[in-house]
Structure formats: C-alpha cells, structure tokens
Scaffold this motif. Sequence first.
Motif, short mmCIF file in Angstrom:
data_model
loop_
_atom_site.label_atom_id
_atom_site.label_comp_id
_atom_site.label_asym_id
_atom_site.label_seq_id
_atom_site.Cartn_x
_atom_site.Cartn_y
_atom_site.Cartn_z
N GLU A 186 0.82 -1.22 0.00
CA GLU A 186 0.00 0.00 0.00
C GLU A 186 0.85 1.27 0.00
OE1 GLU A 186 0.75 -1.20 4.23
OE2 GLU A 186 0.22 -2.26 2.41
N VAL A 187 2.05 1.19 0.53
CA VAL A 187 2.92 2.35 0.61
C VAL A 187 3.52 2.68 -0.76
CG1 VAL A 187 5.02 3.26 1.67
CG2 VAL A 187 3.45 1.88 3.02
N PHE A 188 3.76 1.66 -1.56
CA PHE A 188 4.41 1.86 -2.85
C PHE A 188 3.41 2.12 -3.98
CE2 PHE A 188 7.60 -0.10 -0.30
CZ PHE A 188 8.79 0.47 -0.73
N ALA A 189 2.13 2.20 -3.68
CA ALA A 189 1.11 2.42 -4.70
C ALA A 189 1.23 3.79 -5.35
CB ALA A 189 -0.27 2.24 -4.10
N THR A 190 1.77 4.76 -4.62
CA THR A 190 1.83 6.13 -5.15
C THR A 190 3.24 6.59 -5.47
OG1 THR A 190 1.92 7.01 -2.90
CG2 THR A 190 -0.26 6.81 -3.92
N GLY A 191 4.20 5.69 -5.48
CA GLY A 191 5.57 6.09 -5.79
C GLY A 191 6.57 5.23 -5.06
N THR A 192 7.80 5.71 -5.00
CA THR A 192 8.88 4.98 -4.34
C THR A 192 9.42 5.81 -3.19
OG1 THR A 192 9.45 4.00 -6.46
CG2 THR A 192 11.07 3.80 -4.71
N PRO A 193 8.94 5.56 -1.97
CA PRO A 193 9.43 6.31 -0.82
C PRO A 193 10.80 5.81 -0.36
CG PRO A 193 7.83 4.70 -0.13
CD PRO A 193 7.90 4.62 -1.63
N PHE A 194 11.40 6.55 0.56
CA PHE A 194 12.68 6.14 1.16
C PHE A 194 12.43 4.92 2.05
CE2 PHE A 194 15.70 6.30 4.70
CZ PHE A 194 16.89 6.26 3.98
N SER A 195 13.23 3.89 1.89
CA SER A 195 13.03 2.71 2.73
C SER A 195 14.36 2.11 3.17
CB SER A 195 12.19 1.66 1.99
OG SER A 195 12.64 1.43 0.71
N LEU A 196 14.30 1.53 4.37
CA LEU A 196 15.41 0.79 4.96
C LEU A 196 14.99 -0.67 5.04
CD1 LEU A 196 16.15 3.22 7.90
CD2 LEU A 196 17.55 2.90 5.86
N ILE A 197 15.95 -1.56 4.86
CA ILE A 197 15.63 -2.98 4.86
C ILE A 197 16.56 -3.71 5.82
CG2 ILE A 197 17.12 -3.52 2.89
CD1 ILE A 197 14.79 -5.36 1.90
N ASP B 13 6.91 11.35 3.11
CA ASP B 13 6.62 12.76 3.36
C ASP B 13 5.14 12.98 3.09
OD1 ASP B 13 6.41 15.49 3.48
OD2 ASP B 13 8.05 15.88 2.09
N VAL B 14 4.39 13.31 4.12
CA VAL B 14 2.95 13.56 3.99
C VAL B 14 2.62 15.00 4.37
CG1 VAL B 14 2.22 11.15 4.26
CG2 VAL B 14 2.51 12.57 6.28
N SER B 15 3.55 15.89 4.05
CA SER B 15 3.38 17.30 4.37
C SER B 15 2.20 17.89 3.61
CB SER B 15 4.64 18.08 4.02
OG SER B 15 5.73 17.59 4.75
N SER B 16 1.60 18.89 4.21
CA SER B 16 0.51 19.62 3.56
C SER B 16 0.72 21.10 3.84
CB SER B 16 -0.83 19.16 4.10
OG SER B 16 -0.98 19.56 5.45
N LYS B 17 -0.21 21.91 3.41
CA LYS B 17 -0.07 23.35 3.68
C LYS B 17 -0.19 23.67 5.16
CE LYS B 17 -4.71 23.98 1.91
NZ LYS B 17 -5.50 24.66 0.91
N ARG B 18 -0.68 22.71 5.95
CA ARG B 18 -0.75 22.91 7.41
C ARG B 18 0.58 22.69 8.10
NH1 ARG B 18 -5.86 19.41 9.04
NH2 ARG B 18 -4.12 18.40 10.04
N GLY B 19 1.51 22.05 7.40
CA GLY B 19 2.82 21.83 8.00
C GLY B 19 3.51 20.59 7.48
N ARG B 20 4.73 20.45 7.93
CA ARG B 20 5.56 19.31 7.52
C ARG B 20 5.22 18.10 8.38
NH1 ARG B 20 9.72 19.24 3.49
NH2 ARG B 20 10.70 17.26 3.79
N ALA B 21 5.12 16.93 7.75
CA ALA B 21 4.80 15.70 8.48
C ALA B 21 5.42 14.50 7.76
CB ALA B 21 3.30 15.53 8.60
N TRP B 22 5.74 13.51 8.56
CA TRP B 22 6.31 12.26 8.03
C TRP B 22 5.50 11.10 8.57
CZ3 TRP B 22 10.13 12.73 4.52
CH2 TRP B 22 10.79 13.94 4.48
N ARG B 23 5.36 10.06 7.76
CA ARG B 23 4.67 8.84 8.18
C ARG B 23 5.66 7.69 8.10
NH1 ARG B 23 0.14 7.90 4.55
NH2 ARG B 23 -0.97 9.34 5.90
N LEU B 24 5.71 6.91 9.15
CA LEU B 24 6.58 5.74 9.19
C LEU B 24 5.72 4.49 9.13
CD1 LEU B 24 9.30 4.26 9.81
CD2 LEU B 24 8.68 4.45 12.22
#
Length: 94
Positions: free
Chosen positions: A32-43, A60-71
């Motif tokens: 589900e994470v790779f459905a929209t592109g290739t995020p940074f990943s560690l293995i 990176d799930v930032s929006s105009k409300r601010g910077r945010a990251w999802r792990l």
Amino acid sequence: MSGFVSETAVDAFDVRVQTDTELPVCRLMLPEVFATGTPFSLIAVSAAPKRYLGVAVIQDVSSKRGRAWRLRLHVVPPYRRRGVGRRLLDAVVA
C-alpha cells in the motif's frame, strides 16, 4: 526444550537503505505504501543465509498545514520479537 534453536533464529543482520534490486521485496512487504511512488526505505537483511527480515518506509505527507512524516514498519512474522523492528526504528531516527 532447552537448547532448541528455531530455524527462524537470527544472529546477525544489517539494516541499510534498500537497493534497486531489493525494491520488489519492499513492495511485497508494504504494497500500500508503494502504490503512489517509491518512498525512502530501509531494509533488514540477515547475513547468512540471506533473508529479508523487515522494512521501514518513511513517507513525506506534508501539507499546507505543516511538515509531516509517516513511518510504516513491517517485520516478517517468523522474525518478530528478535530486535529487527527496534533496529529498523533506530536506523530511521539516526
């Protein structure tokens, strides 16, 4: 059963940035994470025999409300509770 060693025992493993050839493995663990592109990943990869134990993906799930990251973190079930997730999380924070 003292002295019993599981086939899923992990003595040594590395946590590193995934290579292009390992991208399909990461996709299988967290599709589900790779459905929209290739995020940074560690293995997490065991030394010998080579086994893929888990993956951590940072988006990176930032929006105009601010910077945010999802792990997103996934450890293959037979390797859970062996420190794999902790090492992946430590590598993300480092």
